[in-house]
Scaffold this active site. Structure first.
Site, PDB file in Angstrom:
ATOM      1  N   TRP A 101       0.834  -1.211   0.000  1.00  0.00           N
ATOM      2  CA  TRP A 101       0.000   0.000   0.000  1.00  0.00           C
ATOM      3  C   TRP A 101       0.861   1.251   0.000  1.00  0.00           C
ATOM      4  O   TRP A 101       0.554   2.233  -0.665  1.00  0.00           O
ATOM      5  CB  TRP A 101      -0.979  -0.008   1.171  1.00  0.00           C
ATOM      6  CG  TRP A 101      -1.909  -1.171   1.115  1.00  0.00           C
ATOM      7  CD1 TRP A 101      -2.009  -2.190   2.022  1.00  0.00           C
ATOM      8  CD2 TRP A 101      -2.861  -1.462   0.079  1.00  0.00           C
ATOM      9  NE1 TRP A 101      -2.952  -3.093   1.616  1.00  0.00           N
ATOM     10  CE2 TRP A 101      -3.492  -2.673   0.430  1.00  0.00           C
ATOM     11  CE3 TRP A 101      -3.234  -0.836  -1.110  1.00  0.00           C
ATOM     12  CZ2 TRP A 101      -4.481  -3.270  -0.356  1.00  0.00           C
ATOM     13  CZ3 TRP A 101      -4.216  -1.412  -1.893  1.00  0.00           C
ATOM     14  CH2 TRP A 101      -4.827  -2.610  -1.531  1.00  0.00           C
ATOM     15  N   ASP A 167      -1.393   6.904   6.209  1.00  0.00           N
ATOM     16  CA  ASP A 167      -2.432   5.942   5.822  1.00  0.00           C
ATOM     17  C   ASP A 167      -2.625   5.000   7.007  1.00  0.00           C
ATOM     18  O   ASP A 167      -1.781   4.152   7.279  1.00  0.00           O
ATOM     19  CB  ASP A 167      -1.976   5.178   4.576  1.00  0.00           C
ATOM     20  CG  ASP A 167      -2.953   4.067   4.174  1.00  0.00           C
ATOM     21  OD1 ASP A 167      -3.987   3.903   4.856  1.00  0.00           O
ATOM     22  OD2 ASP A 167      -2.671   3.371   3.177  1.00  0.00           O
ATOM     23  N   LYS A 191     -11.439  -1.943   7.190  1.00  0.00           N
ATOM     24  CA  LYS A 191     -10.572  -2.798   7.998  1.00  0.00           C
ATOM     25  C   LYS A 191     -10.985  -2.722   9.470  1.00  0.00           C
ATOM     26  O   LYS A 191     -11.177  -3.727  10.120  1.00  0.00           O
ATOM     27  CB  LYS A 191      -9.102  -2.399   7.853  1.00  0.00           C
ATOM     28  CG  LYS A 191      -8.603  -2.279   6.417  1.00  0.00           C
ATOM     29  CD  LYS A 191      -8.305  -3.613   5.783  1.00  0.00           C
ATOM     30  CE  LYS A 191      -8.062  -3.586   4.287  1.00  0.00           C
ATOM     31  NZ  LYS A 191      -7.210  -2.533   3.783  1.00  0.00           N
TER      32      LYS A 191
HETATM   33  C1  PLP Z   1      -6.702  -2.041   2.402  1.00  0.00           C
HETATM   34  C2  PLP Z   1      -5.715  -0.940   2.438  1.00  0.00           C
HETATM   35  C3  PLP Z   1      -5.684   0.060   1.441  1.00  0.00           C
HETATM   36  C4  PLP Z   1      -6.590   0.044   0.253  1.00  0.00           C
HETATM   37  O1  PLP Z   1      -7.815   0.500   0.621  1.00  0.00           O
HETATM   38  P1  PLP Z   1      -9.008   0.683  -0.449  1.00  0.00           P
HETATM   39  O2  PLP Z   1     -10.051   1.292   0.411  1.00  0.00           O
HETATM   40  O3  PLP Z   1      -9.334  -0.670  -0.959  1.00  0.00           O
HETATM   41  O4  PLP Z   1      -8.528   1.578  -1.520  1.00  0.00           O
HETATM   42  C5  PLP Z   1      -4.767   1.073   1.584  1.00  0.00           C
HETATM   43  N1  PLP Z   1      -3.912   1.115   2.616  1.00  0.00           N
HETATM   44  C6  PLP Z   1      -3.899   0.175   3.582  1.00  0.00           C
HETATM   45  C7  PLP Z   1      -2.942   0.281   4.711  1.00  0.00           C
HETATM   46  C8  PLP Z   1      -4.814  -0.875   3.518  1.00  0.00           C
HETATM   47  O5  PLP Z   1      -4.817  -1.816   4.477  1.00  0.00           O
END
Ligand code: PLP
Length: 355
Positions: A101, A167, A191
């Site tokens: 990511w 993030d 998540k």
């Molecule tokens: C799952 C995840 C993403 C991607 O998220 P989307 O909502 O599917 O775009 C980005 N960063 C991290 C750390 C993730 O776990």
């Protein structure tokens, strides 16, 4: 049979939240209407949105220097939208490359402007966190607090002379944090907060309006802030369920409470892993994630037998990501300690038979 849900994402939500969400979809607070078939500008949904934002502010103890919006496009859109709004055309942004990511965030930021990758753990398939020093002339430092796929997690907020952009998709609201250290936090809901379909963006006001870029309306944080997350029709259902999950968290005792629960879960799992002769963790011990524990069965020939045992015990969602292989136990907020105990028991019983 009770199912123990270790899914990496979309992840487990509290059973009582799902009950309340189901009720709200059928007949929202005795209005005779579903929450998802009424105007997002009506008092019912405006109240849901207000509560969701207030809960985010409350749980993270955010000052009025921060704006909170619920957007769409996932965390993946934020990989592009954050630099578009924050990265100046003369300047550059510092990025840490600690997983898939993080690498995707770097790729998108490069479409917007200059990026310096100041640390990477790609050489060892992201099994550790790199050393780095943050240049003081960067516009911001971007990092991924928890590397969902590889199973590493920053144990502390990095020291940074420049604004921090993070993030937090897979560990937001998982333990107490000092949110005032960040200039921007974003997280896809699916998540640790709610269903897929909305992305939480928290941004400090002083970060905005500095690039001079003529932004597309939908990609401009200031528009979404001015319109209170209702520039266009917001994803009402994911925001509703996120609000219920945040309310659940607050009622249980907030981040202090969940931090303790998550510590117990991770201690329970990793101590079993470390005492096992059949399984091995895939990452450096000092940076193991509380949220996503990645591990291998040393003898891959035993995998079908182990997986049959998992199925027999109702242990679901343990398959590792294809870029790591093996197994990944995702222990998000709503996963109870008893599910981790069920997994640990299955691993111990398996060891008795095959160790
Ligand atoms: C799952 C995840 C993403 C991607 O998220 P989307 O909502 O599917 O775009 C980005 N960063 C991290 C750390 C993730 O776990």
């Amino acid at each position: 049979m009770k199912i123990h849900n270790f899914s990496a994402g979309p992840g487990i939500l509290p059973a009582e939240v799902l009950q309340e969400a189901a009720q709200g979809v059928l007949n929202y607070q005795d209005t005779g209407l579903s929450l998802i078939e009424m105007s997002h500008r009506g008092p019912e949904f405006v109240d849901v949105m207000d509560q969701a934002i207030a809960l985010v502010r409350d749980l993270l103890n955010l000052s009025n220097d921060y704006e909170v919006v619920f957007l769409q496009g996932g965390a993946s859109l934020q990989f592009y939208m954050a630099p578009l709004n924050l990265l100046s055309s003369e300047g550059y942004a510092a990025y840490l490359d600690t997983g898939t990511w993080a690498a995707n965030a770097i790729k998108e930021a490069k479409r917007v402007g200059r990026v310096e990758v100041i640390g990477s753990s790609k050489d060892k398939n992201y099994a550790y966190l790199p050393e780095f020093s943050v240049p003081s002339d960067a516009d911001y430092l971007h990092y991924t607090s928890n590397n969902t796929i590889f199973g590493t997690q920053f144990q502390n907020i990095p020291d940074s002379p420049v604004p921090l952009v993070c993030d937090m998709s897979s560990d937001i609201f998982s333990k107490p944090i000092d949110a005032s250290r960040f200039s921007m936090i974003y997280a896809g809901a699916q998540k640790n907060m709610g269903p897929a379909g909305t992305t939480l963006v928290i941004v400090k006001k002083d970060m905005l309006g500095k690039t001079g870029r003529n932004l597309p309306t939908m990609l401009d944080y200031q528009i979404h802030i001015e319109k209170e997350s209702m520039f266009n029709t917001p994803p009402v259902f994911p925001i509703f369920v996120s609000m219920l999950t945040l309310k659940w968290l607050k009622n249980k005792g907030g981040l202090t409470w969940i931090g303790e629960v998550n510590r117990q879960k991770s201690d329970c799992f990793y101590s079993a892993l470390d005492s096992s002769s059949l399984f091995t963790g895939t990452v450096e011990k000092s940076v193991r994630s509380w949220m996503n524990a990645t591990f291998l069965l040393n003898d891959t020939r035993l995998e079908p037998t182990f997986e049959a045992l998992l199925e027999e015990r109702g242990i679901s969602g343990l398959k590792g990501h294809r870029s790591v292989g093996g197994y990944r136990a995702s222990m998000y907020n709503a996963l109870p300690l008893e599910s981790v105990q069920a997994l640990v028991n299955a691993m111990r019983d398996f060891e008795q038979q095959h160790g």
